[in-house]
Write a protein that holds these residues in place. Structure first.
Motif, PDB file in Angstrom:
ATOM      1  N   LYS A   1       0.836  -1.206   0.000  1.00 49.06           N
ATOM      2  CA  LYS A   1       0.000   0.000   0.000  1.00 49.06           C
ATOM      3  C   LYS A   1       0.870   1.255   0.000  1.00 49.06           C
ATOM      4  O   LYS A   1       0.604   2.221  -0.744  1.00 49.06           O
ATOM      5  N   GLU A   2       1.906   1.259   0.815  1.00 48.79           N
ATOM      6  CA  GLU A   2       2.807   2.420   0.881  1.00 48.79           C
ATOM      7  C   GLU A   2       3.485   2.663  -0.472  1.00 48.79           C
ATOM      8  O   GLU A   2       3.660   3.812  -0.895  1.00 48.79           O
ATOM      9  N   GLU A   3       3.839   1.581  -1.154  1.00 49.28           N
ATOM     10  CA  GLU A   3       4.566   1.701  -2.411  1.00 49.28           C
ATOM     11  C   GLU A   3       3.670   2.112  -3.575  1.00 49.28           C
ATOM     12  O   GLU A   3       4.078   2.910  -4.431  1.00 49.28           O
ATOM     13  N   TYR A   4       2.435   1.587  -3.620  1.00 49.23           N
ATOM     14  CA  TYR A   4       1.580   1.806  -4.795  1.00 49.23           C
ATOM     15  C   TYR A   4       0.422   2.772  -4.547  1.00 49.23           C
ATOM     16  O   TYR A   4      -0.330   3.082  -5.474  1.00 49.23           O
ATOM     17  N   GLY A   5       0.258   3.210  -3.319  1.00 41.33           N
ATOM     18  CA  GLY A   5      -0.718   4.254  -3.012  1.00 41.33           C
ATOM     19  C   GLY A   5      -2.149   3.924  -3.390  1.00 41.33           C
ATOM     20  O   GLY A   5      -2.699   2.900  -2.969  1.00 41.33           O
ATOM     21  N   GLU A   6      -2.765   4.766  -4.232  1.00 40.38           N
ATOM     22  CA  GLU A   6      -4.190   4.635  -4.556  1.00 40.38           C
ATOM     23  C   GLU A   6      -4.516   3.428  -5.419  1.00 40.38           C
ATOM     24  O   GLU A   6      -5.694   3.124  -5.623  1.00 40.38           O
ATOM     25  N   LYS A   7      -3.495   2.735  -5.912  1.00 38.15           N
ATOM     26  CA  LYS A   7      -3.751   1.509  -6.679  1.00 38.15           C
ATOM     27  C   LYS A   7      -4.152   0.356  -5.758  1.00 38.15           C
ATOM     28  O   LYS A   7      -4.647  -0.676  -6.214  1.00 38.15           O
ATOM     29  N   VAL A   8      -3.918   0.534  -4.449  1.00 39.29           N
ATOM     30  CA  VAL A   8      -4.154  -0.529  -3.475  1.00 39.29           C
ATOM     31  C   VAL A   8      -5.116  -0.043  -2.397  1.00 39.29           C
ATOM     32  O   VAL A   8      -4.996   1.080  -1.897  1.00 39.29           O
ATOM     33  N   PHE A   9      -6.094  -0.896  -2.058  1.00 38.67           N
ATOM     34  CA  PHE A   9      -7.040  -0.602  -0.982  1.00 38.67           C
ATOM     35  C   PHE A   9      -6.947  -1.725   0.047  1.00 38.67           C
ATOM     36  O   PHE A   9      -7.164  -2.896  -0.287  1.00 38.67           O
ATOM     37  N   LEU A  10      -6.618  -1.379   1.274  1.00 40.87           N
ATOM     38  CA  LEU A  10      -6.525  -2.381   2.342  1.00 40.87           C
ATOM     39  C   LEU A  10      -7.860  -2.475   3.062  1.00 40.87           C
ATOM     40  O   LEU A  10      -8.417  -1.463   3.504  1.00 40.87           O
ATOM     41  N   TYR A  11      -8.377  -3.691   3.174  1.00 45.91           N
ATOM     42  CA  TYR A  11      -9.663  -3.918   3.842  1.00 45.91           C
ATOM     43  C   TYR A  11      -9.459  -4.781   5.069  1.00 45.91           C
ATOM     44  O   TYR A  11      -9.085  -5.954   4.958  1.00 45.91           O
TER      45      TYR A  11
END
Length: 325
Positions: free
Chosen positions: A39-49
């Motif tokens: 998430k830190e590396e790819y930002g808005e491309k990743v959503f953590l649920y």
């Protein structure tokens, strides 16, 4: 295998926008740290649920997430951008063209059937071992799966739709708002819904690699009538009893899943599918001859035919409690 899997998803050649929803199901092996780093590396491309407590099974984990998406109960999730939903397992490897190829197939299908039609598309896959060495070019051929069969009767007793190989549209997702009490496997449940209420499409090309290893919930085994007969003959009485018990448990799980499907969707099924489901649920209560007749009449049997013969003779009878006088 998680880092490799995530990298394969984030390296797709798809030119449009896509979001990677990542969910950990209570693991204690460092998975959470990998997800947060991604998430830190790819930002808005990743959503953590973070859905809270562990679900306890693969099927429940997937169906809980899909239910939350269908009911739009995940805070801050960009629902306005949601169009197609792909599933992925942590140990598989996606080829770069997977998203673009399957997205085109879904778009073409929606043009043909309409966006209001529940649609599922699934693809073939290669099979590799733990180290990444290729075992087979085609999962369908390797397991002798009837991949062209998408009828409701066959899917009740034999699943050939793999979760990580599928994509669904919004209309199919709408059927997943409720989480059942029991499902044998989530991919079979979703395939049954698509077959009963919409359409299933299949792409024969392999668009990802299925990793076969000792921790798979349901692994890929090479399909061969001769090999399966030889394995059966080589087993001693204890091994045969254990194998029979596993097979028996598998059939009972399928019947349990069928009853849940009937409870959830029975009244919405077509008359034909309602009859097929009723016939399927009766199999464990019928005599041998009636069972064979019913399976042939409603075409409720696994394929190839040697597996159908095995099912006809082996399906166990469910015990019914005797009433006290």
């Amino acid at each position: 295998y998680l880092r490799e899997q995530l990298q394969s998803l984030l390296s797709q050649d798809y030119s449009g926008e896509f979001l990677l929803l990542l969910s950990d199901d209570g693991s204690t092996d460092g998975t959470r740290e990998i997800l947060h780093k991604t998430k830190e590396e790819y930002g808005e491309k990743v959503f953590l649920y973070d859905k809270g407590e562990a679900s306890g099974s693969a099927w429940k984990h997937f169906l809980m997430i899909l239910s939350a998406l269908a009911n739009r109960t995940i805070p801050d999730f960009p629902y306005e951008k949601m169009e197609y939903l792909f599933l992925s397992d942590q140990d598989d490897f996606c080829y770069p063209e997977k998203l673009s190829t399957m997205t085109r197939a879904m778009q073409e299908a929606e043009t043909r059937y309409g966006k209001n039609c529940p649609l599922l598309c699934h693809t073939n896959m290669e099979v590799m071992d733990e180290s990444g060495k290729k075992i087979a070019d085609s999962y369908f051929r390797y397991q002798k799966m009837p991949w062209k069969k998408d009828n409701f009767a066959n899917l009740l007793i034999q699943n050939h739709v793999t979760g990580a190989a599928m994509v669904m549209n919004q209309s199919l997702l709408a059927y997943l708002k409720q989480v059942p009490d029991f499902v044998y496997m989530h991919d079979q449940w979703i395939a049954l819904l698509a077959s009963a209420f919409g359409h299933i499409l299949v792409l024969p090309e392999a668009l990802y690699a299925y990793r076969q290893h000792g921790e798979n919930v349901l692994g890929a085994k090479k399909g061969s009538a001769l090999r399966e007969i030889k394995e059966c003959l080589r087993k001693n009485s204890k091994e045969r009893a254990e194998s029979d018990k596993r097979s028996e448990g598998g059939y009972f799980a399928l019947f349990h899943q069928g009853r849940e499907f009937q409870r959830f969707y029975g009244e919405r099924l077509s008359i034909e599918d309602r009859r097929v489901l009723h016939a399927f649920l009766s199999l464990s209560k019928l005599s041998l001859l009636k069972r064979i007749k019913t399976m042939l009449q409603y075409k409720i049997y696994p394929l190839p035919f040697y597996r159908a013969m095995g099912a006809m003779f082996f399906i166990p009878k469910e015990k019914t409690e005797k009433r006290k006088k």
